[in-house]
Scaffold this active site. Structure first.
Site: not given
Ligand code: 3HC
Ligand code: NAI
Length: 707
Positions: A110, A130
């Site tokens: 990210e 995740e």
């Protein structure tokens, strides 16, 4: 104070280096450090561009998972800092080039997406893993990624959590260029070129081109939802990740981030996420064994030998060949040797048919395997793994024979599933090099390796086994020596309780369906039919004279064996099977067999609830697990959790049997076990550790940490 983020100027470029070993997680101080250094670079007129890079073995492995417990407990949207950092990076007035080596995962990727450009070495890997922790990307990943790779690809990446190699990442648009040679030098040159080009800086959050959804995308996402939904088993995150990505199609970036944040926290507070995060750390804790340090010598394993080409021997050989280690397969019988080799080839070819191996890879692996009937051919092996029939006298004889030919210093491992490692070691002149390597069936698939320490086993033998487990891509858990070690010792009471429930009136398929709904990979009776009820019968013959008086034993061991109901291999067991089909089908004949056996006893059949099935099966596991901890057979309750998840199909999202008990509350579990003891008798005697922890209001997790 340790500086987590470093800064230097090279050739007019500010080099910001994240230095937070071991994996540069975004721990407190790291995002703040990056933010401060980006500001500094932007304010410095001598700086034309910025490079963001990781020191050590990787870029950034993601948010600091240790912090998630605090976040979940506070239930606060505390990812705001990360969002502000990323927006500020995109808004920076000088080009920021992200230079990736090793891994850029989760929050790490990210951060990379918030840079204006991304370059990587060919060995780098990216991804949004995740979901493997039961959550979704929480720092804009579900909104920036579709802007780089399109909605369908982003949904797939976020929902599967798979790692993406640099080559594929380049094709998808996750990175801009691959660089050979010195990454930092290349990144500095790339950054200078960008600065000189004077082109407007590309902000990922402002890209919209790839957000247009085509019919193909829609169909791909629908297919993905079906596939992911099938595998979900109570974990919401994968479908939720797709929902968040889809949201990007018709909402602004900020609205998308708001939606992502809501889902992220919903998932983070879920039981599944707590379980999966426990598994993440437990899997890493198993390698920490008292007495074994970085200084403990480790033997290099370049050549292996396996004795016995049966079910397990064949699978073990494949593990070695898969790891590129040459392996000799020794059998006593030519026919079995040929059969064993043919099965290995068939397995590899089946994998190749699925596209997961090339023909060349199949041949390369087969070429590493040398079949033989002669002991002399194992003389060069650095490790010899015995996988002959489960019989102590035979194993002792085989170990004496191996000891006579194996080179000095070679490790001698037994794949026994129950037998005494010390007795086996006593048949050799090198008990310190004898150890249990208990693989699980199918050995080439199951991730668990129980490493059984005998009383003479040396630290070097254990350290070598732990390192070898990693090389074989197994999770190695060191356990003590007792009947069945950890996994099979616990499986005994679990298996018996399931059978008692059937004797008391539950249907076989009812017990299995309750356990499957709980999340187990398979119901226990389906497992028994797969493993073979003849195997259970044989083990029973070995131990029946040593069983304590007055403890209830299952009624069906003999009748199943006498009727040839061995399971899948004979087409009937606890279930019946149609020829060529492994689907378990309920069988009236079996029910009659059970009723016949029960009629000769005083057992009264009654309706059994799902709750009783869960409590009796799982608390039987937990109570024995607690006894194992008390007996020092396992080092930690979390080791038991890992054994059950990787060896017995226990649902990872429940964190393992001991974590599950903690989540129920040990007081409640203990009270139930006491009630079972008064209803069912002696076999439910509570383990002393369970009693102590329940009375002290503690958990197994706390017990682990206090040791
Ligand atoms: N946070 C905290 N600790 C971490 C970590 C993380 N993200 N990743 C790894 N560690 C720790 C491990 O616990 C271990 O600690 P230990 O030495 O005390 O046991 C140490 O780093 C080394 O880890 P490994 O033993 O796993 O090292 P490997 O080299 O085998 O693997 C890896 C490296 C592939 C990066 C692996 O550690 C990994 O997969 N890490 C997790 C990656 C991940 O899931 N990232 C996403 C996090 S969630 C997120 O980013 C949310 C965001 O969207 C907001
Ligand atoms: P198997 O019966 O399939 O294979 C045993 C093989 O050993 C046979 O091919 C036999 O010919 C060979 N053998 C016997 N004596 C030999 C000798 N002196 N030299 C060379 N080869 C010899 O048995 P399986 O299932 O592979 O089990 C092997 C071991 O693995 C046992 O100790 C068992 O308890 C253990 N184990 C079995 C598991 C399973 O699910 N089958 C799981 C985990 C462990």
């Amino acid at each position: 104070m340790i500086e987590l983020v470093k800064y230097e100027i090279r050739n007019g470029v500010a080099v910001i280096t994240i230095d937070n070993p071991p994996v540069n997680a975004l721990s407190p101080g790291v995002p703040e450090g990056i933010s401060e250094k980006v500001d500094k670079a932007c304010e410095d007129d001598s700086v034309k561009a910025i490079v963001l890079i990781g020191s050590g073995r990787t870029f950034i492995a993601g948010a600091d998972i240790k912090e998630f417990g605090k976040l979940a407990a506070g239930k606060q949207a505390n990812t705001d800092g990360l969002h502000s950092l990323m927006n500020a990076m995109e808004d920076a007035v000088k080009p920021i080039v992200c230079a990736i080596h090793g891994m850029a995962l989760g929050g790490g990727f990210e951060v990379a997406m918030a840079c204006h450009y991304r370059i990587a070495v060919p060995t780098a890997q990216t991804g949004q893993p995740e979901v493997k922790l039961g959550i979704i990307p929480g720092a804009g990943g579900t909104q920036r990624l579709p802007r780089l790779v399109g909605l369908a690809a982003a949904a797939e990446i976020c929902a599967t959590g798979r790692k993406i190699k640099a080559g594929e990442a380049l094709k998808l648009g996750m990175i801009d260029e691959l660089m050979d040679g010195d990454l930092l030098e290349s990144a500095i040159a790339f950054a200078n070129a960008r600065a000189e080009s004077g082109q407007a800086l590309r902000k990922t959050r402002e890209l919209t081109e790839k957000l247009k959804i085509t019919d193909d995308d829609r169909m791909a996402i629908d297919r993905l939802k079906v596939a992911v939904g099938k595998k979900a088993r109570g974990i919401a995150a994968p479908l939720k990740a797709i929902e968040a990505v889809e949201f990007a199609a018709d909402h602004s970036f900020d609205e998308g981030c708001k939606k992502e944040k809501e889902i992220f926290f919903e998932c983070l507070c879920s039981d599944a996420s707590k379980g999966l995060i426990h598994v993440f750390f437990s899997e890493r804790a198993v390698g920490k064994v008292p007495g074994i340090t970085k200084k403990t010598p480790i033997k290099e394993i370049k050549q292996a030998a396996v004795i016995g080409a049966g079910t397990m021997g064949g699978g073990i050989v494949m593990n070695y060949a898969n790891a590129g280690i040459a392996v000799t397969l020794k059998e006593a019988d030519q026919e079995r040797l040929d059969k064993g080799m043919a099965i290995i080839r068939k397995n590899y070819e089946a994998t190749a048919k699925k596209g997961r191996l090339t023909t060349e890879q199949v041949e390369a692996r087969m070429a590493l395997i040398t079949p033989t009937l002669n002991y002399e051919d194992i003389a060069d092996a650095d490790i010899v793994v015995e996988a002959v029939f489960e019989n102590l006298e035979l194993k002792k004889k085989v170990f004496t024979e191996i000891d006579a030919v194996a080179k000095a210093g070679a490790l001698l491992a037994s794949n026994t599933s129950t037998l005494d490692i010390d007795q086996i070691a006593s048949a050799t002149k090198r008990p310190e090099q004898v150890i249990g390597h208990h693989f699980f069936s199918p050995a080439n698939v199951m991730k668990l390796l129980e490493i059984v320490r005998g009383k003479a086993t040396s630290d070097e033998t254990i350290a070598t086994s732990l390192a070898l487990a990693k090389k074989l891509r197994k999770v190695g858990v060191v356990v003590g020596n007792c009947f069945g070690f950890v996994g099979n010792r616990m499986f005994g009471p679990f298996n018996h309780e399931a059978q008692f429930l059937v004797e008391e009136g539950a249907k076989v398929e009812q017990v299995d369906s309750v356990l499957y709904e709980f999340g187990m990979a398979m119901g226990i009776f389906a497992v028994l039919d797969l493993a073979g009820n003849d195997v259970g019968w044989r083990i029973h013959q070995e131990i029946k004279d040593t069983l304590p008086e007055g403890i209830r034993q299952p009624l069906m061991t003999e009748p199943l064996y006498e009727k040839g109901r061995y399971g899948q291999k004979t087409g009937k067991g606890w279930y019946r099977y149609e020829p060529g089909n492994r689907t378990p089908l309920p069988d009236v004949e079996l029910e009659e067999l059970v009723s016949g056996a029960v009629a000769k006893t005083g057992i009264e059949q009654h309706e059994i609830s799902s709750q009783e099935i869960i409590e009796r099966c799982l608390y039987a596991l937990v109570n024995e697990g607690a006894r194992i901890l008390g007996d020092n057979i396992a080092l930690r309750s979390s080791d038991i959790d890992i054994i059950y998840i990787y060896g017995y199909g226990f649902p990872a999202q429940r964190g393992g049997p001991m974590f599950y008990a903690d989540s129920i509350g040990l007081k409640k579990v203990y009270e139930k076990v006491c009630q079972f003891e008064s209803d069912q008798g002696e076999r439910w005697k509570p383990a002393p550790l369970l009693k102590d922890l329940a009375e002290a209001g503690k958990t197994f997790g706390e017990w682990d940490r206090e040791r």
